[in-house]
Write an enzyme that holds these catalytic residues in place. Sequence first.
Site, short mmCIF file in Angstrom:
data_model
loop_
_atom_site.label_atom_id
_atom_site.label_comp_id
_atom_site.label_asym_id
_atom_site.label_seq_id
_atom_site.Cartn_x
_atom_site.Cartn_y
_atom_site.Cartn_z
N GLU B 57 0.87 -1.17 0.00
CA GLU B 57 0.00 0.00 0.00
C GLU B 57 0.91 1.22 0.00
O GLU B 57 1.73 1.38 0.90
CB GLU B 57 -0.88 -0.03 1.25
CG GLU B 57 -1.99 0.97 1.22
CD GLU B 57 -2.70 1.04 2.56
OE1 GLU B 57 -3.12 2.13 2.91
OE2 GLU B 57 -2.80 0.02 3.26
N ASP B 68 -4.93 10.56 9.04
CA ASP B 68 -3.63 10.10 9.53
C ASP B 68 -3.23 10.75 10.83
O ASP B 68 -3.47 11.93 11.07
CB ASP B 68 -2.56 10.36 8.46
CG ASP B 68 -2.67 9.37 7.32
OD1 ASP B 68 -2.65 8.16 7.60
OD2 ASP B 68 -2.80 9.80 6.16
#
Lengths: 385, 271
Positions: B57, B68
């Site tokens: 990924e 995030d």
Amino acid sequence: MSTVEHRFGQYGGQFVPETLMPALAELEQAWAEARGDPAYQAELNGLLRDFGGRPTPLYKARRLSEKAGRRIYLKREDLNHTGSHKLNNALGQALLAKRMGKQRIIAETGAGQHGVATATVCALLGLDCVIYMGTEDTRRQKPNVQRMELLGATVNPVDAGAKTLKEATSAAIRDWVTNVESTHYVIGSVVGPAPYPAIVRELQRVIGDEARAQILEHEGRLPGRVIACVGGGSNAIGTFAAFLDDEQVELIGVEAGGEGIDTLRHGAPLTVGGRVGILHGSRSAVMQDEEGQIVEAHSISAGLDYPGAGPQHAYLRDSGRARYEAVTDREALAAFRETARLEGIIPALETAHALAWTLSRQDGELDLICLSGRGDKDLAEVLAG
Amino acid sequence: MSENGVPTNGIERIAAAFAQTGKRAALMPYLMGGYPTLADSIGIGEACIKAGADIIELGMPYSDPLADGPVIHAAGTQALQAGANVAGVLEVARALAQSVPVVLMCYANMVFAPGAEAFVERLAKTRASGLIVPDLPLGEDPRVGEACKAHGLALVPLVAPTTTPERLAAIGESAEGFMYTVSVVGTTGERAELGERFAQVVERAKASTRAPVALGFGISTPEHALQAARAGADGVIVGTRLVRAAGESADPAGAVGAVVGELAASLAQAR
């Protein structure tokens, strides 16, 4: 089925992590119920009146009018408790949080006005309060940091990026992603994912509703122009909302021109007409580079120092119903000083952008300006510069 | 269609990778593209593959990554400062896609900046197999899914512990490639223990879809990876732990490869 707008033409939407989707649906449902509940409305209106000091006056600015050669009216949101229009929204959302059983409140703030308003209503209602604020803004708006802490809020400084409103908002959203089950995010402007832009507009439209009735009472007519500053755009949309159907009334949003819109150092995404983008959960006018990286805004006023704008503003711009222009730091500073000397009113630096636009015009006969906040918080910054 | 036995269709290639791991679950490292530099990034990816990664990924650095936590946010910021851009990260994707399926993780504004179709076409040309857009929930804008379908890429959806049963069913129905199952309520980042609901999260995800279920967010140790596999996850995504390793070492490829090797060993244990 939904009566809360998610989109304004191509703008708006819910571009958020999946984790938040149920919370947005819950918020929308709670809002739809509260809005139609006389008990919620009565509590909100009672507090706006007795705690907040509403209705705020509409004042004919005598010496500004004389100087401009036309009538200029100021909607005195600076006389709201806590010194700005931000209390209208913070109060409405905090009452909504209580209905949803959420005891913890988070908010972002730029100039600190929304942070102070949120900390204030949390003190009033006995809610826990965490405010995110960029470290550049904690520096230039220090008195507001002290006020928030005195009111019992925790101020979390945000040191990422340009250390201003954009990063504070991102930090608040990350907190919400983490604590969504216990926490309500009181967003401070008509930005963010749906249903926020619609909720905040409805909570701020008290400004426009009052002002429209007041100008009719004073003048027996509607204003030629309604003018307000636009960062995210909540005081502007709250004022415009009452005049949208009055086609003869021009609506003018004034953005931060910073060092000039021909430089890259400004906060005027609506004025410069950049590409459509996604920021903080909704699609709107966004300052970005060719690959979609959001670029930093710049403004002397922390509340306008933001690279996006509310999605409904982008829609109103495209439809031609409102127009958006920019005023530079220098022009705003001059209007700040001039309004203080001519009227005995020290406006917020954000508001000074709207005043500067009006003062630069030779035309018109009746202007109504939203005086969105008071400028005490800006003294150190202005006097140092 | 296949090329040397490797399916050219991204969805099929991802499915083949899940079928052939030889482990209890597919090991799926997340790397921040261009971190610490673009050149390092390719070396780190190759080290992961050598150490047992089944699918990579690859994160596209972005100015405002809302899903995030601080480590990946900071890595993205540093990658951008070091000159990472779309072309550079797609070159990393192209290099790694020679060996394993590569799924790009990219925030919505970057996908729409050139237009969803143009972005996905460019991605397809690198032979990447899929796309994850963490701020594009189901139903928000169909153009990305349409473009992925047209180019044979998997648009991998995310589900969270907070996702309602109705949404879960709809997401599970349309999931392609795999279902990225977020183990915790929160942003990316290392945690001492897996979220208390992770087993339940895996179970209900698996019940909702025919696609493989990959668990991510907060998985940072070999023990976590094994726990996830035991709970039934078909894949295990490890991100922040590896991004931290890349940032802390003078030999980022070696450091990340070593951590991936430990994770692979853990997943290789007999049942």
